[in-house]
Design an enzyme around this catalytic site. Sequence first.
Site, PDB file in Angstrom:
ATOM      1  CG  ASP A 254      -1.962  -1.100   1.154  1.00 13.90           C
ATOM      2  OD1 ASP A 254      -2.395  -1.436   0.033  1.00 13.90           O
ATOM      3  OD2 ASP A 254      -2.333  -1.651   2.210  1.00 13.90           O
ATOM      4  N   GLY A 299      -1.338   6.480   3.583  1.00 10.10           N
ATOM      5  CA  GLY A 299      -1.599   6.727   5.000  1.00 10.10           C
ATOM      6  C   GLY A 299      -2.671   5.829   5.572  1.00 10.10           C
ATOM      7  CG  ASP A 338      -5.044  -0.023   8.376  1.00  7.78           C
ATOM      8  OD1 ASP A 338      -5.435   0.450   7.295  1.00  7.78           O
ATOM      9  OD2 ASP A 338      -3.971  -0.632   8.501  1.00  7.78           O
ATOM     10  NE  ARG A 340      -2.932   0.136   5.545  1.00  4.87           N
ATOM     11  CZ  ARG A 340      -1.788  -0.472   5.867  1.00  4.87           C
ATOM     12  NH1 ARG A 340      -0.819  -0.572   4.983  1.00  4.87           N
ATOM     13  NH2 ARG A 340      -1.628  -0.982   7.061  1.00  4.87           N
TER      14      ARG A 340
END
Length: 427
Positions: A254, A299, A338, A340
């Site tokens: 990522d 991020g 998070d 992601r």
Amino acid sequence: MTADLSPNALTPGPTPAVRHIRLTSHSGGLDARTISWGASTAAERGPVIGTTSRRSDRNVIGTHSGSYSVYRALAVAAGALSREHRADLTNTAPTDVIGPYPQWADPDAIVSLDPWGAMTAEAFADDLAAGRDIRPTIAVTKAHVALPEIAEAIAKGRLKPDGRFLLESGAALVTKAAVEPVWHLPSVAQRFGCSEADLRRVLFEETGGMYPELVTRSDLEVFLPPIGGQTVYIFGDPHDLANPSVELTARVHDECNGSDVFGSDICTCRPYLTHAIEECILGAQRGGVGLVAYSRKEGRALGEVTKFLVYNARKRQEGGDTADQYFARTECVAGVQDMRFQELMPDVLHWLGVRKIHRLVSMSNMKYDAITGAGISVGERVNIPDDLIPDDARVEIDAKMAAGYFTPGPVPDAAELARAKGRGLDT
């Protein structure tokens, strides 16, 4: 439905023509092709048409190029780009043909990209000839990738140029593919365990109402979201990715602009990425194939502004920058540790036909769980060597190991996690 607005505010130039704004409605274009997600052939599936040149053909919500669609709008507004421009696809065909693979016809395997997206000119030639403005959502090309870390690995004898996968200059020869997001909303909702209605409503509300069709056009099931896509780097023969008997070394990474590009040492992103590339080259030289799938989720998908705010909070907290507060500081600012979410990540692996990863260069439990949960087996897990971890990134590694991330070594205890290891803001 149309509405008359001031043409001077909409069309650049000294003598703008009177135009109308077409508002969204519940009726679709008469000429729009149907998309049958998960069909076994491109003809049965139908093209994804997100262009705006002939709006009656549109069969998706949103438009091509993800977040770059806004730049295209600026170019049109500034008069630098004609809104009627159509891409000339001559000689743009993929350098390597990917698929089709059985996963392409599994509606549950690929929900966030168009597996036929690189084959537009060939698969939908009749539609193009009929005047439909169809754009590829995937492009496949060849490249040389040159990194100083790879040159250093050659100098230290860890890598040896072979002229096939690695040149004397330190450049690695790769096949690379750019992939734009194409979401099938019913399937994405199922992947995340929510209803399609809730997903549509939240997407509409949390983008400030940017895409009204999300709630007014239930007949449109495909959405081209304004987010970053993926770039895939393949070391070796791309066709070997689908052969489980050929050793595959892979990393799903990522984006971290600060580390990946500028070498910021507060995290291990670039060292892990370059370590993975070295492992991919070695794997290809052993007769296998290497893969790096690079996703733009800067991020933790929170964005750089949030990421930098978290950096400040970590460095200024009482007691210094410690691993036991690593995730808490992010949650204080962003409300979540998070974003992601890796549920969609395995789709690109399915597009490539991957069924087995022999060596996964990652310590992330979320990535591992998503990959294996998608039916892709994983053999060995490869962590980052200690000597590649920057001093200021020790906080991150300790926190992740304590949180259950993969490590072949001991997990830090509470006392170790409470010890300040990160630099201050002024050092």
